[in-house]
Design a protein around this motif. Sequence first.
Motif, PDB file in Angstrom:
ATOM      1  N   UNK A 384     -32.457 -72.098 -25.522  1.00  0.00           N
ATOM      2  CA  UNK A 384     -33.592 -72.741 -25.215  1.00  0.00           C
ATOM      3  C   UNK A 384     -33.619 -73.994 -24.405  1.00  0.00           C
ATOM      4  N   UNK A 385     -34.234 -74.513 -23.405  1.00  0.00           N
ATOM      5  CA  UNK A 385     -34.072 -75.525 -22.684  1.00  0.00           C
ATOM      6  C   UNK A 385     -35.153 -76.307 -22.784  1.00  0.00           C
ATOM      7  N   UNK A 386     -34.734 -77.896 -22.760  1.00  0.00           N
ATOM      8  CA  UNK A 386     -35.646 -78.970 -22.503  1.00  0.00           C
ATOM      9  C   UNK A 386     -35.075 -80.012 -21.545  1.00  0.00           C
ATOM     10  N   UNK A 387     -35.897 -80.877 -21.085  1.00  0.00           N
ATOM     11  CA  UNK A 387     -35.135 -81.976 -20.319  1.00  0.00           C
ATOM     12  C   UNK A 387     -34.277 -82.773 -21.031  1.00  0.00           C
ATOM     13  N   UNK A 388     -33.007 -82.459 -20.429  1.00  0.00           N
ATOM     14  CA  UNK A 388     -31.715 -83.319 -21.156  1.00  0.00           C
ATOM     15  C   UNK A 388     -31.094 -82.677 -22.379  1.00  0.00           C
ATOM     16  N   UNK A 389     -31.777 -81.769 -23.023  1.00  0.00           N
ATOM     17  CA  UNK A 389     -31.489 -81.050 -23.998  1.00  0.00           C
ATOM     18  C   UNK A 389     -31.239 -79.651 -24.245  1.00  0.00           C
ATOM     19  N   UNK A 390     -30.625 -78.848 -24.395  1.00  0.00           N
ATOM     20  CA  UNK A 390     -30.335 -77.348 -24.699  1.00  0.00           C
ATOM     21  C   UNK A 390     -30.214 -77.020 -26.208  1.00  0.00           C
ATOM     22  N   UNK A 391     -30.730 -75.984 -26.762  1.00  0.00           N
ATOM     23  CA  UNK A 391     -30.439 -75.497 -27.796  1.00  0.00           C
ATOM     24  C   UNK A 391     -29.886 -74.017 -27.766  1.00  0.00           C
ATOM     25  N   UNK A 392     -28.674 -73.957 -28.275  1.00  0.00           N
ATOM     26  CA  UNK A 392     -27.942 -72.549 -27.889  1.00  0.00           C
ATOM     27  C   UNK A 392     -27.182 -72.315 -29.405  1.00  0.00           C
ATOM     28  N   UNK A 393     -26.966 -70.912 -29.272  1.00  0.00           N
ATOM     29  CA  UNK A 393     -26.719 -70.216 -30.703  1.00  0.00           C
ATOM     30  C   UNK A 393     -25.511 -70.878 -31.219  1.00  0.00           C
ATOM     31  N   UNK A 402     -20.392 -70.027 -22.572  1.00  0.00           N
ATOM     32  CA  UNK A 402     -20.494 -70.518 -21.050  1.00  0.00           C
ATOM     33  C   UNK A 402     -21.978 -70.214 -20.513  1.00  0.00           C
ATOM     34  N   UNK A 403     -22.221 -69.022 -20.411  1.00  0.00           N
ATOM     35  CA  UNK A 403     -23.404 -68.304 -20.089  1.00  0.00           C
ATOM     36  C   UNK A 403     -24.486 -68.927 -20.547  1.00  0.00           C
ATOM     37  N   UNK A 404     -24.692 -69.136 -21.894  1.00  0.00           N
ATOM     38  CA  UNK A 404     -25.974 -69.530 -22.414  1.00  0.00           C
ATOM     39  C   UNK A 404     -26.221 -71.115 -22.028  1.00  0.00           C
ATOM     40  N   UNK A 405     -25.238 -71.718 -22.189  1.00  0.00           N
ATOM     41  CA  UNK A 405     -24.975 -73.289 -21.712  1.00  0.00           C
ATOM     42  C   UNK A 405     -25.335 -73.458 -20.421  1.00  0.00           C
ATOM     43  N   UNK A 406     -24.786 -72.772 -19.510  1.00  0.00           N
ATOM     44  CA  UNK A 406     -25.003 -73.040 -17.885  1.00  0.00           C
ATOM     45  C   UNK A 406     -26.317 -72.416 -17.717  1.00  0.00           C
ATOM     46  N   UNK A 407     -26.992 -71.592 -18.402  1.00  0.00           N
ATOM     47  CA  UNK A 407     -28.345 -71.131 -18.306  1.00  0.00           C
ATOM     48  C   UNK A 407     -29.359 -72.107 -18.532  1.00  0.00           C
TER      49      UNK A 407
END
Length: 643
Positions: A384-393, A402-407
């Motif tokens: 899930x994405x937010x400005x400047x911050x991402x939550x990844x499993x 890579x895929x989830x971070x990049x997305x």
Amino acid sequence: MKYFTSSLLITLLLSTFSFTLIAQEEKPDNQNLFDNFSYRQGNVYRTASGKPGPEYWQNSADYNLEATLDDKSHTISGNVTIHYTNNSPETLDFIWIYLEQDRFTENSRGTLTTPVQGNRYSGDVEGGFELNNVSAKTKTGTSSKYLITDTRMQLWLDKPLAAKGGEVDIKMNFKFKVPVEGMDRMGRLEVKDGTIYTIAQWYPRVAVFDDVVGWNTDPYLGAGEFYCEYGDYDVKITAPANQTVICSGVLQNPKEVLTKMQQQRWAQAEKSDKTVYIITPEEVGKPIANSKTSGMLTWHFKMENTRDVAWASSKAFIWDAARMNLGEGKTGLAQSVYPKESDGENAWARSTEFTKASVEFYSKTYFTYPYHNAINVAASVGGMEYPGVSFCHYQSRDADLWDVTDHEFGHNWFPMIVGSNERRYPWMDEGFNTFINHYSTTAFNNGEFPTSTDNPRSLVRYLTLENREGIDTYPDMANAMNLAYTAYYKPAVGLYLLREYILGADRFDNAFKSYIHTWAYKHPQPNDFFNHMENVAGEDLSWFWKGWFYGNGNIDLGISDVKPYKGNYLITVENDGQIPMPVQLQIIYSDNTTENISLPVEIWQRGNSWEHLLKTTKQVQRVVLDPNKMLPDVNLLNDTWNK
């Protein structure tokens, strides 16, 4: 009599001519496939060329937020002051505010519309906001009158808020329990060294009032994401002193919350293209990881011209960082926080490397990244994405990480910079983002990880399902099995076809980059995108928008015949599908030489069959339609002719 004879002759000639025309035009008229499909004329707010008009406006909202995390009760309490400016040409009697934590209650619309067996957007039901001291203060007075309906609050003003610059300060206190299951967008994760809190949709925020629908008050159900105004944020988060807090904005008080060693490492990371630890794995859970060993600590952040902020907190965080080189002499800091369970050279130890590469690519290719930080947080959230911050499993690794971070970081361009309405048009953020992910993945580390967007034919299985749905299906209405296709893959493939097959890279890139720069920090609608792409690329694409984005038909082109004709060849191609497309043919001659032929989409305007005269003295051995296998053609059996 002479007059009659002449008139009769003319009549007979006209009749014969008309009959001949009719005989020649037994083909169906396909013009309806090429006509405009929606009201796309310009006005003073949005021009026909797909740009903001001379009187374009949007309202703004600045936030002062203070929040305290109680890790014993897993609650957050705080207060918000919203400085809201009405730039619209009409007065406002009330302000609509979203209360998205109210989704986590037993009687919310989102809970009541979740299938019994559950889905990705299932969530806890023991949450929701507790609100008090609600007020709206203008120059003329203060009002505390409000009405809450599901995830929305209607806050009435003492007098209508003036048009073109009227201002109001909205204040309230709030409290809620952080859900464990936060609809795969936020929540709590228990790991060996403590709890990881990922906090989003955490404060009351103003709904968008725009020139298209007025107040955007669609309820927060689950699949539909967000549509937010832009503004400046001042955020103070108080947490137990043994926890590390990260947030979308820039940390204002590093000397108060970081140890001297961490400050030194931070300064080193700001200059390093290699990942630098700020908190090492060996320091996690030990006093050396914190500037205070007991009590509470307040972390202060600021962020400008953003549509949201999110944050995370835990005593279990490993923390590392590296410099991002964003172009034009600008740099930023890629960061990752993750527990020991996520550590590993093929896992989250590469997260900052991935984050840095992703943000650098999009910054240099499309639009300079506007924020200083890009922080990846290991969590129970799939992505899930937010400005400047991402939550990844936190269990993601290798290509999956890579895929989830990049997305998720790609979302900083859509919809964080280009502020589309995710709740209604998920394809304008998920689809656009999936499209640009293909190019960043191809570029990363000499193609270390695979990408499937360059194989549109992989979409054919979905396109032939009876229960498939169109891109224009609202996310909360889409079948759960279809959402990945309607919001992500099909629109991404559509843009790929537009770039690689229909327009070509140069024309597409000029238009796409112009769209991003034109609508940065603004609110484009679908028609704005269509109009802008057409005007910059110089192509009427109504047939493509209608067929691919606003239809459920398919592409089915084929070769029906190849025969000698007056010393040359006559190649007959057919369109048996519902979406017209340009035709690319490869001719293979008996001497093994080849020739490529391109036929424009207009061949289908007057019918579904077209004869092309191939002028050649060579003998044709084979003809292949779509030789580069670009089209998601649902019937490949008629794509090749052999002598």
